[in-house]
Motif scaffolding. Structure first.
Motif, PDB file in Angstrom:
ATOM      1  N   ASP A  17       0.802  -1.229   0.000  1.00  0.00           N
ATOM      2  CA  ASP A  17       0.000   0.000   0.000  1.00  0.00           C
ATOM      3  C   ASP A  17       0.835   1.280   0.000  1.00  0.00           C
ATOM      4  OD1 ASP A  17      -2.645  -1.134   0.023  1.00  0.00           O
ATOM      5  OD2 ASP A  17      -2.224  -1.794   2.065  1.00  0.00           O
ATOM      6  N   GLN A  58       2.639   6.415  -9.100  1.00  0.00           N
ATOM      7  CA  GLN A  58       1.480   5.701  -8.561  1.00  0.00           C
ATOM      8  C   GLN A  58       0.365   5.595  -9.609  1.00  0.00           C
ATOM      9  OE1 GLN A  58       1.057   8.263  -5.084  1.00  0.00           O
ATOM     10  NE2 GLN A  58       1.679   6.586  -3.724  1.00  0.00           N
ATOM     11  N   ILE A  59       0.162   6.665 -10.353  1.00  0.00           N
ATOM     12  CA  ILE A  59      -0.854   6.649 -11.417  1.00  0.00           C
ATOM     13  C   ILE A  59      -0.472   5.621 -12.476  1.00  0.00           C
ATOM     14  CG2 ILE A  59      -1.828   7.997 -13.330  1.00  0.00           C
ATOM     15  CD1 ILE A  59      -1.586  10.476 -11.469  1.00  0.00           C
ATOM     16  N   LEU A  78       2.740  -3.200  -7.291  1.00  0.00           N
ATOM     17  CA  LEU A  78       1.603  -3.551  -8.149  1.00  0.00           C
ATOM     18  C   LEU A  78       0.701  -4.466  -7.327  1.00  0.00           C
ATOM     19  CD1 LEU A  78       3.631  -4.278 -11.412  1.00  0.00           C
ATOM     20  CD2 LEU A  78       2.268  -2.229 -10.902  1.00  0.00           C
ATOM     21  N   ARG A  92      -1.046   2.109 -11.275  1.00  0.00           N
ATOM     22  CA  ARG A  92      -2.467   1.738 -11.330  1.00  0.00           C
ATOM     23  C   ARG A  92      -2.882   1.375 -12.755  1.00  0.00           C
ATOM     24  NH1 ARG A  92      -3.101   6.052  -7.531  1.00  0.00           N
ATOM     25  NH2 ARG A  92      -3.869   7.491  -9.131  1.00  0.00           N
ATOM     26  N   GLN A  93      -2.342   2.094 -13.740  1.00  0.00           N
ATOM     27  CA  GLN A  93      -2.653   1.778 -15.134  1.00  0.00           C
ATOM     28  C   GLN A  93      -2.102   0.404 -15.517  1.00  0.00           C
ATOM     29  OE1 GLN A  93      -4.733   3.689 -17.065  1.00  0.00           O
ATOM     30  NE2 GLN A  93      -4.951   4.702 -15.086  1.00  0.00           N
ATOM     31  N   GLU A 110      -6.319  -7.038  -6.890  1.00  0.00           N
ATOM     32  CA  GLU A 110      -7.618  -6.710  -6.292  1.00  0.00           C
ATOM     33  C   GLU A 110      -7.781  -7.361  -4.922  1.00  0.00           C
ATOM     34  OE1 GLU A 110     -10.441  -7.926  -9.258  1.00  0.00           O
ATOM     35  OE2 GLU A 110     -10.428  -5.960 -10.241  1.00  0.00           O
ATOM     36  N   MET A 153      -1.776  -2.087 -13.453  1.00  0.00           N
ATOM     37  CA  MET A 153      -2.669  -3.068 -12.838  1.00  0.00           C
ATOM     38  C   MET A 153      -3.985  -3.190 -13.604  1.00  0.00           C
ATOM     39  SD  MET A 153      -1.314  -4.889 -10.573  1.00  0.00           S
ATOM     40  CE  MET A 153      -2.868  -5.783 -10.481  1.00  0.00           C
ATOM     41  N   LEU A 154      -4.468  -2.094 -14.160  1.00  0.00           N
ATOM     42  CA  LEU A 154      -5.677  -2.172 -14.992  1.00  0.00           C
ATOM     43  C   LEU A 154      -5.435  -3.069 -16.203  1.00  0.00           C
ATOM     44  CD1 LEU A 154      -7.044   1.506 -14.970  1.00  0.00           C
ATOM     45  CD2 LEU A 154      -8.117  -0.510 -13.958  1.00  0.00           C
TER      46      LEU A 154
END
Length: 201
Positions: free
Chosen positions: A88, A152-153, A122, A156-157, A125, A159-160
């Motif tokens: 986190d 961080q952005i 990374l 997240r991409q 869910e 991980m998407l």
């Protein structure tokens, strides 16, 4: 409960690895979407090296790497294996030569001579740290809050992309299973029709 790597219990790490392998990403070919992410990270942070690293059982494997010619390294020497312990929060080492955890690391004392490391875990869910989106430099560094936010952005991409890959694979499996069930159903119906027609003769 035995500790396997840098504070992760063996039981937890086994579950984490099982989660990682559900994505079907390990040992896949390079993809532009991931390479664009590492290229952008290198530009934003003015860093010579940027990596999307996934931490497997005994290795860290690179889905995308800019600035180095490598596909993987041993997990024992991996900075990313430290990053996934706290999925986190960012894991940043401003000067590895002054850090007791890394000063004798062969990746620090020899090529690629890692001095600065900043990794964004990374996180799946289900909360497991699968690997790290990281940048590396050969000199001490300090990132601004904006640069850390940008990493961080980008993480997240990544991980998407990984989640979409996993869901697509799951959908393909379900579609294949449905196709097999329909085929079996059609064969059963055809057999019953044939039997019924034979009885009428």
């Amino acid at each position: 409960m035995s500790v396997k790597y840098h504070g992760l219990s063996e039981e937890y790490d086994d579950k984490r690895i099982k989660e990682l392998r559900k994505y079907g990403i390990l040992d896949t070919l390079p993809e532009q979407a991931y390479d664009d992410m590492t290229r952008l990270a290198a530009i934003i942070c003015n860093a010579p090296i940027a990596i999307i690293s996934l931490v497997d059982k005994d290795r860290q494997w690179f889905k995308s790497i800019k600035g180095l010619d490598a596909e993987e390294t041993h997990r024992q020497h991996s900075f990313c294996s430290h990053a996934i312990v706290t999925p986190d929060q960012p894991f940043i080492v401003e000067d590895s030569r002054l850090d007791d955890r890394f000063k004798d690391n062969p990746l620090v004392t020899g090529a690629p001579n890692i001095v600065f490391y900043a990794g964004i875990p990374l996180k799946s869910e289900n909360g497991y740290g699968l690997g790290s989106f990281c940048i590396i430099d050969t000199v001490p560094r300090h990132l601004s809050d904006e640069q850390i936010e940008a990493l961080q952005i980008l993480a997240r991409q990544v991980m998407l992309l990984l989640e979409m890959r996993k869901k697509t694979a799951e959908l393909d499996i379900k579609t294949e299973m449905l196709g097999m069930k329909l085929k079996k159903f059609d064969e059963t119906v055809a057999q019953k029709v044939t039997e019924a027609m034979n009885k009428k003769k």
